[in-house]
Design a protein around this motif. Structure first.
Motif, PDB file in Angstrom:
ATOM      1  N   LEU A 143       0.828  -1.208   0.000  1.00  0.00           N
ATOM      2  CA  LEU A 143       0.000   0.000   0.000  1.00  0.00           C
ATOM      3  C   LEU A 143       0.863   1.259   0.000  1.00  0.00           C
ATOM      4  O   LEU A 143       0.545   2.243  -0.689  1.00  0.00           O
ATOM      5  N   ALA A 144       1.947   1.233   0.774  1.00  0.00           N
ATOM      6  CA  ALA A 144       2.836   2.392   0.848  1.00  0.00           C
ATOM      7  C   ALA A 144       3.454   2.695  -0.514  1.00  0.00           C
ATOM      8  O   ALA A 144       3.558   3.867  -0.916  1.00  0.00           O
ATOM      9  N   MET A 193       1.246  10.191  -3.886  1.00  0.00           N
ATOM     10  CA  MET A 193      -0.165  10.516  -4.122  1.00  0.00           C
ATOM     11  C   MET A 193      -0.805  11.238  -2.929  1.00  0.00           C
ATOM     12  O   MET A 193      -2.006  11.482  -2.917  1.00  0.00           O
ATOM     13  N   LYS A 194      -0.031  11.534  -1.925  1.00  0.00           N
ATOM     14  CA  LYS A 194      -0.492  12.226  -0.724  1.00  0.00           C
ATOM     15  C   LYS A 194      -1.703  11.542  -0.088  1.00  0.00           C
ATOM     16  O   LYS A 194      -2.772  12.141   0.084  1.00  0.00           O
ATOM     17  N   PRO A 195      -1.577  10.254   0.265  1.00  0.00           N
ATOM     18  CA  PRO A 195      -2.718   9.556   0.871  1.00  0.00           C
ATOM     19  C   PRO A 195      -3.053  10.124   2.245  1.00  0.00           C
ATOM     20  O   PRO A 195      -2.181  10.655   2.942  1.00  0.00           O
ATOM     21  N   LYS A 196      -4.309  10.012   2.628  1.00  0.00           N
ATOM     22  CA  LYS A 196      -4.731  10.417   3.965  1.00  0.00           C
ATOM     23  C   LYS A 196      -4.370   9.308   4.951  1.00  0.00           C
ATOM     24  O   LYS A 196      -4.975   8.232   4.944  1.00  0.00           O
TER      25      LYS A 196
END
Length: 216
Positions: free
Chosen positions: A187-188, A194-197
């Motif tokens: 996932l990382a 993508m600047k995930p929350k």
């Protein structure tokens, strides 16, 4: 079925599942699990997780001496270090060369104190913080020294350019935690740039406190 016979079968069954799902390939990776009398069952050196023979697993006595089966994995120093420093918390150890975890270990921006970003609560629950250790030659006794240097404070480490190692109370827990480590690493990598929350520090602390997670 005796405790030993059951554990032999379980090691081979879970190793085959790991192999068939592509979490480690060829003759890579190793597993150890502790019997109630302190002896260890260990996957042999040069063996494939996809074709283990329960009768040929290495049997190691409480002094570290091979007393049955084939010669054990050359990575015994890292297994011994976890058992010595984690005590009763470690009933089994799994070491893989899983692709996404290894990739994460090579990126310069990976946090060496905690390689997994807080993307989900499950990696925190199963692993706590995962320490990145420097590169060592496979089988080098210095790997064991580096793990001992953590003084039992981490249940999982990621060996740079090599792969993850997870210790847990039993084999099932170790395998599940290893799967969570690899999935979170994946996932990382998928969300990098993508600047995930991510979970907030407050949310991380809530998980740590609620589930009584080691978080030093």
């Amino acid at each position: 079925m005796s405790e030993e016979a059951k554990l032999r079968e379980t090691i081979c069954r879970m190793a085959r599942s790991i192999f068939e799902r592509g979490l480690t390939g060829g003759a890579s990776g190793n597993i150890s699990a502790r019997l109630s009398d302190g002896r260890l069952l260990v996957t042999p050196t040069g063996s494939s997780f996809g074709d283990l023979d329960p009768a040929r697993l290495s049997l190691i006595d409480e002094t570290g001496r091979l007393v049955g089966g084939d010669a054990p994995t050359k990575e015994m120093p890292l297994h011994s270090a976890f058992y010595d420093t984690r005590g009763a918390k470690s009933g089994a150890i799994v070491h893989l060369h899983s692709t996404h975890s290894v990739a994460l270990s090579m990126l310069p921006e990976t946090d060496p104190d905690n390689v997994l970003p807080p993307l989900t609560p499950y990696s925190i629950m199963r692993l706590g913080k995962v320490k990145l250790l420097p590169y060592f030659r496979p089988g080098d006794a210095a790997i064991g020294d580096a793990i001992r240097g953590l003084a039992g404070k981490r249940s999982a480490v990621l060996l740079a350019n090599h792969g993850p190692v997870v210790a847990a109370k039993d084999l099932e827990a170790a395998v599940y935690a290893m799967e969570e480590l690899e999935e979170t690493a994946r996932l990382a990598l998928l969300t990098r740039g993508m600047k995930p929350k991510m979970l907030t520090p407050e949310q991380v602390r809530d998980v740590v406190d609620h589930f009584n997670i080691e978080w030093d």
